[in-house]
Design an enzyme around this catalytic site. Structure first.
Site, PDB file in Angstrom:
ATOM      1  N   LYS A 232      44.425  14.435  33.529  1.00  0.00           N
ATOM      2  CA  LYS A 232      44.508  15.835  33.095  1.00  0.00           C
ATOM      3  C   LYS A 232      45.825  16.442  33.569  1.00  0.00           C
ATOM      4  CE  LYS A 232      41.488  19.894  32.582  1.00  0.00           C
ATOM      5  NZ  LYS A 232      41.311  19.791  31.115  1.00  0.00           N
TER       6      LYS A 232
ATOM      7  N   ARG B   6      37.040  14.680  38.942  1.00  0.00           N
ATOM      8  CA  ARG B   6      38.097  14.373  37.980  1.00  0.00           C
ATOM      9  C   ARG B   6      39.466  14.757  38.527  1.00  0.00           C
ATOM     10  NH1 ARG B   6      37.578  16.812  32.036  1.00  0.00           N
ATOM     11  NH2 ARG B   6      38.071  18.734  33.173  1.00  0.00           N
TER      12      ARG B   6
END
Length: 288
Positions: free
Chosen positions: A148, A52
């Protein structure tokens, strides 16, 4: 004792680690982050967090200065240097130091990579035993929540609004549907026993723990639906819970004052938490 932190290839006591006031993370919020849980001195779900991180970097055109092997080694080393058995590793990557400008700096600008640890007993969580209450708060964040980033002011505001209402946390909603919690994924279990979790899109973060929980549920014969659900569905649910990297699975027992189920942590929620801890602990990454 002062922590040892990582800053651009150096290991330093925390009070000696300095970042320029011209860093774009400070001036523009131009940075991403990841949090990896540590248990028994080992890394939980590390491959998902590393993947991620690289996805977030690619989406923003950020350069991660460590290859896969060096990144993993740095995670193990920061655990060893701090003698940490349980807690979390925070990693932040910014575009680096440049004159303040809305345009990105020229290619070749050195990024800023920071890592530090926070010791915490991740297994002992009173909220996992009693459950938490959440308040529904409008989701006013930017449109790329799948990345993120360090743009966390509005989630902080939402959490504080929930606390002002007497709740423990916020569940954010827009266009008539729940998106996610202030810093976690939101889940419900219907009266029929179906686990419902919002499907992935730009509207929410692709939670690493979320993915693991959906896999565990499916393996144990639980029907899983990845779709948006409404606040009314949430209030009428048999169970509700949140998932995140360091809290694992935490039951939600009240939503906007409405009791969920019998007002205690549900059986499926408790089982998924136990299964998550057991399976991730068994598969945790130890130093080579």
């Amino acid at each position: 004792m002062s922590r040892i932190v990582y800053l651009n290839g150096q290991w330093l006591p925390e009070d000696e680690a300095k970042v320029s006031i011209f860093d774009r993370a400070f001036l523009m919020g131009d940075a991403i982050y990841e949090v990896t849980c540590v248990l028994d001195g080992m890394l939980l779900d590390y491959p998902g967090h590393a993947a991620r991180l690289r996805r977030s970097a690619a989406e923003l055109g950020l350069t991660l200065p460590l290859d896969d092997d060096a990144l993993l080694a740095a995670h193990h080393e920061i655990v060893a240097r701090n003698g940490m058995e349980s807690g979390m590793i925070y990693l932040q990557l910014s575009r680096g130091v440049a004159e303040r400008d809305f345009a990105y700096p020229p290619a070749g600008t050195e990024p800023t990579l920071v890592m530090f640890t926070q010791a915490k007993d991740v297994l002992v969580n009173p909220a996992a035993e009693t459950g938490i209450s959440v308040a529904l708060v409008p989701d006013l964040r930017w449109g790329r929540r799948d990345i993120k980033t360090v743009q966390l002011l509005y989630p902080s505001m939402a959490k504080m609004e929930a606390k002002a209402q007497g709740a423990d946390d916020a569940w954010l909603h827009e266009d008539g549907f729940v998106t996610e919690a202030s810093a976690a994924t939101a889940h419900i279990v219907t009266a029929a026993g179906t686990l419902v979790t919002r499907d992935l899109s730009h509207a929410l973060l692709p939670g690493v723990t979320r993915s693991a929980i959906l896999d565990l549920a499916a393996r144990h014969g639980v029907t899983v639906e990845e779709r948006a659900f409404t606040p009314d569905e949430a209030r009428a649910a048999r169970e509700a819970f949140i998932t995140s990297a360091t809290n694992f699975v935490v039951p939600v027992v009240r939503i906007d004052g409405a009791q969920i189920g019998d007002g205690t942590p549900g059986a499926l929620t408790r089982e998924l938490r136990a299964q998550y801890i057991a399976t991730r602990r068994a598969a945790a990454l130890a130093p080579a």
